[in-house]
Design an enzyme around this catalytic site. Structure first.
Site: not given
Ligand code: ATP
Ligand code: MG
Length: 586
Positions: A58, A293, A303
């Site tokens: 995102e 994760r 984030k």
């Molecule tokens: P945040 O909680 O930091 O905003 P998010 O998962 O909401 O992270 P996205 O932009 O939606 O962020 O994530 C993009 C991709 O990265 C998704 O497929 C998510 O599952 C993966 N991802 C995010 N954080 C991790 C992590 N700690 N380990 C593995 N994959 C991750």
């Molecule tokens: Mg997200």
């Protein structure tokens, strides 16, 4: 030539290491054995690869080390199975998304060594490009009796949702006719209603033990400007509805996400099944798989929390070298190869766990050891005066650029009467087992001469301000006389008259607690007060030519990088990437 759209990893072992520890490979290989995704074609009748993954961030912030895991996994699987990985922005949430983040994310993925372009095209996609299709499919679901417009208030809706132990209650609007729901849905789109007045829901089962199946929302009203579609829409699809459709539109085979989405998979499948029945998608449909994760100790990877650190001035920006963002890690001097190595070594599992920060440090040491040219730096300078050294003599000393790569040549730097040495390499009264400089002791000045300490000068407070010694002119390293002297200590030095003065930023872990945001802790109470120290150091003369982003091993100290933002020819600035595993010379 394969149709892989990713560069080979720098370390040839990584594929084997990954293969051994990755349950997703087993799944892909089984699908390949049964021919599950054979013979598919796209809308233009072009053959499709048997493995299509996607990385779907995102665009609401900068990527962090956790995202690197997902990038390496998705692009890595595509690379290894001659498939494709789509770069897709999941930009269905208008409020928090910005072009700045889109650009930053693309740059980070490229920096990590991956590319979404291949010979079949540019596989960069935006969920917002599918808004028309997502809308059309929602109309279909309404007409087919699979979705309805609910007009309960948010409070009513959440009260009627039930709980883990109690089933939910049907909405009084659940039995609206498709015609009535369709009319309301079209008016939602036309902007006739305020945010929250109506919502489109899937009609599944309010008594399902899986809360995600209790008539989940599909579309909500949001009068908000979108960074790509502007004001064209005032209704936006929900993530759980949009995601499976985005995957299916892109012919994704293996949709890989983190474990918290496991309970969302039944709805993912439900959406695709209904739409396949409606003729929107051909089978086989994409399948969602979940992995644990990446959680790394001593960092935060949310984030929202990273943004807080930036906005509250705890760090010097998104690219502060202490941040777990990829821009921060890059500026710290970590290489993309080190990150790939780290992601491969951490493996891919189905149970949550913690990865120790030291694994990240080990990966960058392993990568830089072979690459970084060596240099001498004195970080805590103390003057050493060789009393019997001729006043104006400038005597060149030589060392290899890299001890294991003689082909990279030699570097040279002068020895002169006055040198800088490390403060800790002199003790007026030596402790037990101390073999470096103390009155009466001999040491080797690395790449130079043997010297014997004769004493020191102190200031009014008794602080040592200079050390004196005499040298043995026949003892120079690399000459036959070098072997005539046996010493137990070797120290490094630079010429006080020729050394390059530089700003050196000694970075350490940002947090002093291994799990700063676990168990309801306030992560900002866990900051390491000593995560950044700025010093003035003296470097060997040749470092004048250091280029921004160039990496070095400062002998005995660790790996350093010329800061990619602040380093300039007339104003050298270096960041410590990581210390050496063992400091020698004790
Ligand atoms: P945040 O909680 O930091 O905003 P998010 O998962 O909401 O992270 P996205 O932009 O939606 O962020 O994530 C993009 C991709 O990265 C998704 O497929 C998510 O599952 C993966 N991802 C995010 N954080 C991790 C992590 N700690 N380990 C593995 N994959 C991750
Ligand atoms: Mg997200």
């Amino acid at each position: 030539m394969s149709s892989s759209n990713t560069k080979a990893p720098a370390n040839a072992n990584t594929n084997a290491e990954t293969a051994a520890s990755n349950f997703l490979r087993t799944i892909i290989e089984a699908d390949s054995a049964t021919g599950k995704y054979d013979g598919r074609t796209d809308a233009m009748a072009h053959p499709l690869p048997k493995v299509i993954t996607r990385f779907p961030p995102e665009p609401n912030g900068y990527l962090h080390i956790g995202h690197a895991k997902s990038i390496c996994l998705n692009f890595g699987l595509a690379r290894d199975y001659q498939g494709r990985c789509n770069m897709r922005f999941d930009d269905t949430n208008p409020e928090k998304e910005e072009q700045e983040y889109v650009d930053g994310i693309l740059e980070a993925v490229k920096w990590l060594g991956f590319d979404w372009k291949d010979e079949t095209g540019d596989h960069l996609y935006f969920a917002s490009d599918y808004f028309d299709k997502l809308y059309e499919m929602a109309e279909y679901l309404i007409k087919a009796g699979h979705a309805y417009v609910d007009s309960q208030s948010a409070e009513e809706m959440s009260a009627n949702r039930g709980s883990f132990s109690e089933p939910g209650k049907n909405s009084p609007y659940r039995d609206r006719t498709p015609e009535e729901s369709l009319d309301l849905f079209r008016r939602m789109r036309a902007g006739e209603f305020k945010d929250g007045e109506h919502i489109l829901r899937a009609k599944i089962d309010m008594a399902s033990p899986n809360m995600n199946m209790r008539d989940p929302a599909i579309y909500r009203i949001r009068h908000a400007h979108h960074h790509r579609t502007g004001d064209a829409w005032c209704i936006y699809p929900m993530y759980d509805y949009a995601h499976p459709i985005e995957d299916a539109i892109e012919n994704v085979t293996h949709s890989i996400c983190t474990l918290e989405f496991q309970d969302h998979r039944p709805f993912y499948d439900w959406v695709l099944e209904r739409l396949a029945e409606g003729g929107f998608f051909k089978r086989p449909l994409p399948h969602q798989y979940e992995f644990a994760r990446l959680n790394v100790t001593y960092v935060v990877t949310s984030k929202r929390k990273l943004r807080q650190l930036v906005e509250e001035g705890v760090v010097d920006g998104w690219d502060d070298p202490r941040m777990s963002t990829l821009v921060g890690i890059r500026r710290r001097g970590f290489t993309s190869e080190a990150i790939q190595l780290f992601c491969d070594r951490t493996g891919t599992t189905k149970s949550d766990g913690w990865t120790d920060y030291s694994m990240l440090e080990a990966a960058v040491r392993d990568d830089l050891d072979a690459k970084a040219r060596r240099a001498i730096a004195v970080l805590r300078p103390l003057k050493l005066i060789i009393d019997n050294f001729p006043e104006n003599l400038v005597d060149e000393c030589h060392a290899s650029v890299h001890p294991h790569h003689p082909e990279r040549g030699q570097r040279s730097f002068p020895i002169t009467k006055e040198l800088w040495i490390e403060e800790e390499d002199f003790m007026e009264t030596p402790s037990k087992g101390y073999f470096r400089l103390f009155p009466g002791n001999k040491v080797r000045l690395k790449y130079g001469y043997i010297v014997e300490c004769t004493g020191c000068d102190k200031d009014g407070n008794g602080k040592v301000v200079a050390v004196h010694c005499s040298y043995f002119p026949d003892s120079k390293s690399g000459t036959p006389g070098a072997d005539n002297y046996k010493v137990k200590g070797t120290i490094h030095w630079v010429s006080a008259t020729h050394a390059l003065e530089a700003e050196v930023r000694l970075y350490d872990r940002l947090f002093s607690d291994p799990m700063p945001d676990a168990g309801g802790k306030d992560f900002k109470q866990c900051l390491n007060p000593n995560s950044k120290e700025v010093i003035t150091a003296y470097l060997e003369q040749g470092m004048k030519g250091a280029l921004a982003d160039e990496k070095f091993q400062f002998e005995r100290h660790g790996y350093f990088v010329a800061d990619r933002v602040d380093h300039q020819p007339g104003r050298p600035v270096f960041n410590r990437v990581v210390t050496l595993k063992d400091s020698w010379g004790k």
